[in-house]
Structure formats: structure tokens, C-alpha cells
Design a protein around this motif. Sequence first.
Motif, short mmCIF file in Angstrom:
data_model
loop_
_atom_site.label_atom_id
_atom_site.label_comp_id
_atom_site.label_asym_id
_atom_site.label_seq_id
_atom_site.Cartn_x
_atom_site.Cartn_y
_atom_site.Cartn_z
N HIS A 233 0.83 -1.24 -0.03
CA HIS A 233 -0.01 0.16 0.10
C HIS A 233 0.80 1.31 0.08
N ILE B 93 -3.67 6.24 1.39
CA ILE B 93 -5.07 5.84 1.81
C ILE B 93 -5.27 6.83 2.99
N GLU C 168 -11.09 6.22 3.59
CA GLU C 168 -11.01 5.10 2.38
C GLU C 168 -10.95 3.83 3.36
#
Length: 117
Positions: free
Chosen positions: A69, A74, A78
Motif C-alpha cells: 500500500h 490511503i 477510505e
Amino acid sequence: DDYYQELGGKEGVEKIVDNFINEISFDQNIVKFFEGTDITRLREKLIEQFCHESGGPCEYTGDSMKDVHAGMKITKAEFNRVVELLQAAMDDAGTPQTAQNRLIRSLAPMRPDIIHQ
Ligand code: HEM
């Protein structure tokens, strides 16, 4: 404690992951993250991860949550939305509430490796 059987074993976990990917595909704000993603691999790695986390007979062979990630930036919102989509996926799969809570709880510690990276 192990709750793989409560998730429905291999078939149950596969159903949850298929529903989860389906939920993601219908969410305008979330699906855009997955534009360049190999969905066959994503499906395989999520099945391994959920199986392993619930005490099933699987090893997780994917990359670390931090590496996967990284650079996605993010947000908390989210992240929370993706957790909601997973809950909807488990509702659709008929996963008992106790097992749902246990899977969510076992993924929660991964949050700091996933958001704001
Ligand atoms: C509990 C939360 C989450 C878990 C357990 C999780 C788990 C995973 C796993 C196992 C993979 C596959 C890793 C691999 O291919 O080696 C993956 C990939 C991915 N995740 Fe997550 N994830 C979570 C939250 C999120 C959120 C909130 C987003 C975006 C909003 C996101 C976006 C992605 C994307 C785009 C990929 C594919 C990366 C690529 O194409 O290589 N994930 N995730």
C-alpha cells in the motif's frame, strides 16, 4: 482462537473474497485504486491472507501490507470504507456475525501499515 470453519472453510473464504472484489468494483471512490491491479493475484492473496488469519491451513505468500500500500496515500475514510465493503461481502456470504467480527479484528492491526503510506 481459530475461526476458519466459522468463515465457512475454503469455500466460505473464496465466497467472501469474490463478494469483496465485487463490492470494490462497484465503489467509484475505491475501485480507482485498483486500475492497474492483477485481480487474479489479488484474489489469490486475499484468500491466503483471510485463511491464514483465521487459523486455516494456508500461508500468506503476498507482499507486506506496508510495501503493497506504499505510495497510495490511503485516508482513514477510505480505509473505513473498505472495511464496510468487506462487511457487506461477509453479509452476502452469510458469514455469522461473530466470525465477521473476528476477521475484522484480526485485520485491524494492519491499519497503520495501510493508511497514510
Ligand atoms: C483491512 C484492510 C486491507 C487489507 C487486509 C488489504 C490487503 C491486501 C492484500 C492481501 C493485497 C494483495 C497483496 C499482494 O498482491 O501481494 C492488497 C492489495 C491492494 N490493496 Fe489492500 N488491503 C486493505 C486495505 C486497502 C485499502 C483501504 C485500499 C485502498 C483504498 C487498498 C488498496 C489495494 C490495492 C490497490 C492493491 C493492489 C496493489 C497492486 O496492484 O499491486 N487496500 N491488499
